[in-house]
Write an enzyme that holds these catalytic residues in place. Structure first.
Site, short mmCIF file in Angstrom:
data_model
loop_
_atom_site.label_atom_id
_atom_site.label_comp_id
_atom_site.label_asym_id
_atom_site.label_seq_id
_atom_site.Cartn_x
_atom_site.Cartn_y
_atom_site.Cartn_z
CD1 TRP A 198 89.31 48.38 20.35
CD2 TRP A 198 88.48 47.28 22.12
NE1 TRP A 198 87.96 48.59 20.37
CE2 TRP A 198 87.42 47.92 21.45
CE3 TRP A 198 88.20 46.53 23.27
CZ2 TRP A 198 86.09 47.83 21.88
CZ3 TRP A 198 86.87 46.45 23.70
CH2 TRP A 198 85.84 47.08 23.00
CE LYS A 475 84.29 55.99 13.53
NZ LYS A 475 83.19 55.56 14.42
CD1 TRP A 476 91.14 55.40 7.09
CD2 TRP A 476 90.78 56.51 5.20
NE1 TRP A 476 91.95 54.85 6.13
CE2 TRP A 476 91.75 55.51 4.95
CE3 TRP A 476 90.39 57.34 4.15
CZ2 TRP A 476 92.34 55.34 3.70
CZ3 TRP A 476 90.99 57.17 2.91
CH2 TRP A 476 91.94 56.16 2.70
CG ASP A 477 87.02 52.18 11.67
OD1 ASP A 477 88.09 52.01 12.27
OD2 ASP A 477 85.91 52.01 12.19
CG ASP A 547 86.00 51.49 19.15
OD1 ASP A 547 85.84 52.53 18.49
OD2 ASP A 547 86.16 50.37 18.63
C1 GLA Z 1 85.20 50.38 14.63
C2 GLA Z 1 85.15 51.82 15.10
C3 GLA Z 1 83.80 52.14 15.67
C4 GLA Z 1 82.73 51.85 14.63
C5 GLA Z 1 82.85 50.41 14.14
C6 GLA Z 1 81.92 50.15 12.99
O1 GLA Z 1 85.14 49.50 15.70
O2 GLA Z 1 86.16 52.06 16.03
O3 GLA Z 1 83.73 53.48 16.09
O4 GLA Z 1 82.87 52.74 13.58
O5 GLA Z 1 84.16 50.12 13.71
O6 GLA Z 1 82.01 48.85 12.55
#
Ligand code: GLA
Length: 731
Positions: A198, A475-477, A547
């Site tokens: 990460w 934004k698909w997380d 991130d």
């Molecule tokens: C993940 C994503 C971030 C953000 C957070 C929101 O960590 O990678 O960019 O969108 O979730 O909770």
């Protein structure tokens, strides 16, 4: 491009740049003859194969001591007939026997690219590609295997996948199925892998091949930040601009294995496919199974050229046509500006400021739905939180649109919090064995996307929102790994299918959004770049690279990512300082100069910016808009590696070689250090280029380079984290 020599029983796939060749052996199995620089037609098998009697090998025929599967380089290896290296396929019968004896049956040359069933894959126009389909059959168990090889006309690419059909009376289990395998003649290669964690994704690691297995993979339920589904094998002397290299990239987002096995005679077997440890698939009579696609590439001109083959393929033959034509919007995302703490009012103020800076799209990140005020609750409840947003997403999107901005929202469709309405109503929707406790990741559980009704339930919520409000971007997380892999709805003999069915469910969902809302741009994300792979790019043409938005870290992350993926796929934002992931404070100039080499956007609170910074951002956005096509459609070259040097650099050159942009980044400053220069590549040697106020011949820039100290300012007191972007224009 595809020829079959019936006399020699040799398939030869060639586009004039590369050749790939396979021979049907006397036992009707396939030998791998060659993959590399183009060969002429009319090649002969005995130029590539040497059969000899060796002690201890097991022979296929009683009376032919020279013919052993162990000594033959193979194309689709099986287990149990004398080859003791790992196989491509392992099929289990009801009796428990895992033996197969697949033999060449027929082949077909198809004048186009074959599209995969239910899965992402590359595509091509009719004249652009040809496909060879080889049928193998094991008559004893009625098993048919179809091997697909597509060769592209203007790209050094072979796309491969495998289909299996059970023509038997009894059921069969697929215990292992690699999408592609080939045996390299020798092991004098280094394996490059793109590994990390990460916020430290896709760091370049290189190891020399040695006897035995070397592999990377994932059993986490996603392709993962630990190892990307991309490996490169290069000769030790291969550089960015010279020498041989092979690339293998997997168009898949789930568990994978990429492996090289070097045998006693130094043959290197390279294979890639769904990870066999977490895969077992039941094939009832007449049922079919399709493997995901592997992309194989070869270059004799170094790693930059190899990467460019993949970039061109993914830009032109993988991401949707719409996103090839349309420019990507420059976005501002509110995550690092507000986290969960926002109101409609604060969002509108941020958006207004963003508009004044020249931003195209405002993205509302996590926290807008259900009772989501922190990461303990709300996931699964995909309807607006009216306390925070009294006019809902619809009202907010209208207000944002009125400002002249597009609007986007964050979703994490595959997950649920126990503290949610969704979980209260459907506690059995989760992945996990009901007889055991579940593990938690970021306080959340995973929804069982192998189940149609679960996918449907979440899709319906998302589709309602996409229909009601004007949403231009998602934004698909996906923020946790999958544990306790067990589906409550699969029968006991199908539990081994869970992971693959899960990812098929994700693809089905994404495919539906693409089909029903084609104008919505999807950016995929998985705690940053935890699922950065070609499978996701098929549906979502850009991925949040990491991130970690720190400029110094990002140079490494984007540099590593560039081995397999184009700049237009890499989400890159300018964020605030001190940086939220590592606390570093690079100047705005440097943060911007790194983010330019990606999709480009911002992830900061514009309310707190100084007038000076605002002015700079306006200029930077306008500069990016001027050159966006060069960044996103040009040829990208790595120049100096940040993994090796304090000063690193890369560049992008327009296809007509008239414009180029070069980025240089120096981490720490030092007094009286050696003079530094950067040699450029990919320019036209006969052209003269303007760089700032100077003129240089392309040949000078490529043979000597740009002297960097001229740009470090008087007495070189520019401090740490220095950057410079050079724009080169030919006369
Ligand atoms: C993940 C994503 C971030 C953000 C957070 C929101 O960590 O990678 O960019 O969108 O979730 O909770």
């Amino acid at each position: 491009m595809i020829n079959y020599d019936a006399q020699e029983k040799i398939f030869h796939l060639s586009n004039g740049e590369i050749s790939y060749s396979i021979k049907v052996l006397k036992n009707k199995k396939l030998a791998h003859l060659y993959f590399g620089k183009a060969l002429p037609e009319g090649i002969r098998g005995n130029h590539f194969m040497h059969l000899e009697k060796t002690s201890l090998t097991v022979n296929y025929y009683k009376d032919d001591a020279k013919f052993s599967m162990q000594n033959i380089r193979q194309e689709f290896p099986e287990y149990g007939r004398g080859d003791f290296r790992e196989p491509s396929i392992l099929i289990e019968r009801e009796s428990g026997s895992q033996l197969t004896d697949l033999k060449y049956c027929r082949h077909q040359i198809i004048e186009k690219k074959v599209i995969l069933d239910q899965m992402p894959c590359t595509f091509a126009s009719e004249k652009e590609a040809q496909t060879l389909k080889i049928t193998l059959e094991d008559k004893v168990i009625g098993l048919k295997v179809f091997l697909f090889y597509t060769i592209f006309k203007n790209k050094n690419i072979i796309a491969r996948h495998v289909e299996i059909e059970n023509g038997n009376k009894e059921k069969l289990f697929i215990n292992r199925l690699m999408s592609a395998s080939f045996d390299l003649f020798d092991d004098n290669y280094e394996m490059m892998q793109f590994s990390g964690s990460w916020s430290r994704e896709r760091h370049v690691e290189v190891r020399k091949l040695s006897k035995g297995h070397q592999s990377v993979g994932s059993i986490k339920g996603c392709s993962s930040a630990e190892h990307n589904p991309l490996i490169i094998l290069k000769r030790p002397e291969t550089t960015e601009d010279n020498g041989e290299a092979y690339g293998m990239s997997f168009v898949y987002s789930g568990n994978f294995l990429a492996q090289v096995e070097v045998d006693a005679r130094s043959v290197a077997r390279v294979m890639m496919g769904v990870h066999p440890m977490t895969f077992k698939w039941k094939l009832d009579r007449k049922e079919k199974f399709t493997s995901p696609e592997v992309i194989m590439s070869y270059s004799a001109k170094g790693l930059n050229h190899l990467s460019q083959q993949l970039h061109n393929l993914y830009r032109e033959n993988l991401i949707a046509k719409r996103w090839q034509r349309q420019k990507r919007p420059i976005l501002l995302n509110n995550w690092e500006a507000t986290y969960f703490d926002f109101t409609e009012e604060s969002i509108i103020t941020i958006a207004k400021e963003a508009k004044a800076l020249g931003i195209d799209l405002f993205v509302l990140d996590d926290g807008w739905f259900g009772k989501r005020n922190n990461d303990q609750e709300g996931l699964g409840d995909w309807y607006p939180n009216f306390e925070k947003l009294p006019n809902g997403i619809k009202g907010l999107s209208e207000k944002i649109n009125m400002l002249g901005l597009k609007f986007g929202v964050w979703f994490e469709p595959e997950m649920v919090n126990v503290a949610s309405e969704l979980f209260k109503e459907n506690p059995d929707y989760i992945v996990g064995d009901p007889s055991r406790a579940n593990s938690y990741g970021r306080n959340q559980l995973v929804l069982d996307f192998s189940r149609e009704e679960v996918v449907e339930k979440i899709y319906t919520m998302m589709a309602k929102l996409l229909t009601e409000a004007k949403i231009d971007y998602i934004k698909w997380d996906m923020n946790r790994f999958i544990t306790e892999p067990f589906s409550r709805k699969l029968s006991s003999d199908r539990q081994g299918e869970f992971f693959h069915r899960y990812i098929l469910g994700v693809y089905r969902f994404l495919g539906k959004v693409n089909k029903n809302f084609p104008e919505v741009l999807i950016e995929s994300c998985a705690s940053g770049g935890n699922r950065f792979d070609p499978g996701m790019l098929f549906y979502a043409p850009q991925t949040w690279t990491s991130d970690n938005t720190d400029a110094v870290s990002r140079v490494k992350i984007q540099y590593g990512t560039s081995y397999g993926y184009p700049l237009s796929a890499m989400g890159s934002h300018v964020s605030a300082i001190p940086n939220h992931q590592v606390g570093r404070k690079p100047p705005l100039r440097t943060r911007t100069d790194v983010a330019y080499f990606g999709t480009f956007g911002y992830e900061l609170d514009p309310r707190g910016l100084s007038l000076e910074d605002k002015k700079q951002i306006q200029e930077d956005i306008s500069m990016f808009k001027t050159y966006q096509n060069i960044f996103h459609k040009g040829d990208f070259y790595r120049l100096i590696s940040p993994f090796e040097k304090n000063t690193s650099g890369w560049m992008v050159v327009s296809k007509d070689q008239k414009t180029a942009i070069c980025g240089v980044y120096r981490v720490l400053n030092e007094a009286s250090s050696p003079l530094e220069k950067i040699k450029l590549v990919g320019l036209n040697p006969t052209q003269t280029y303007h760089v700032n106020d100077d003129r240089y011949s392309g040949m000078v820039l490529m043979n000597f380079g740009l002297l960097l100290n001229d740009y470090y300012g008087e007495n070189n007191v520019v401090g740490d984290y220095y950057s410079k972007v050079f724009i080169l224009k030919s006369e």
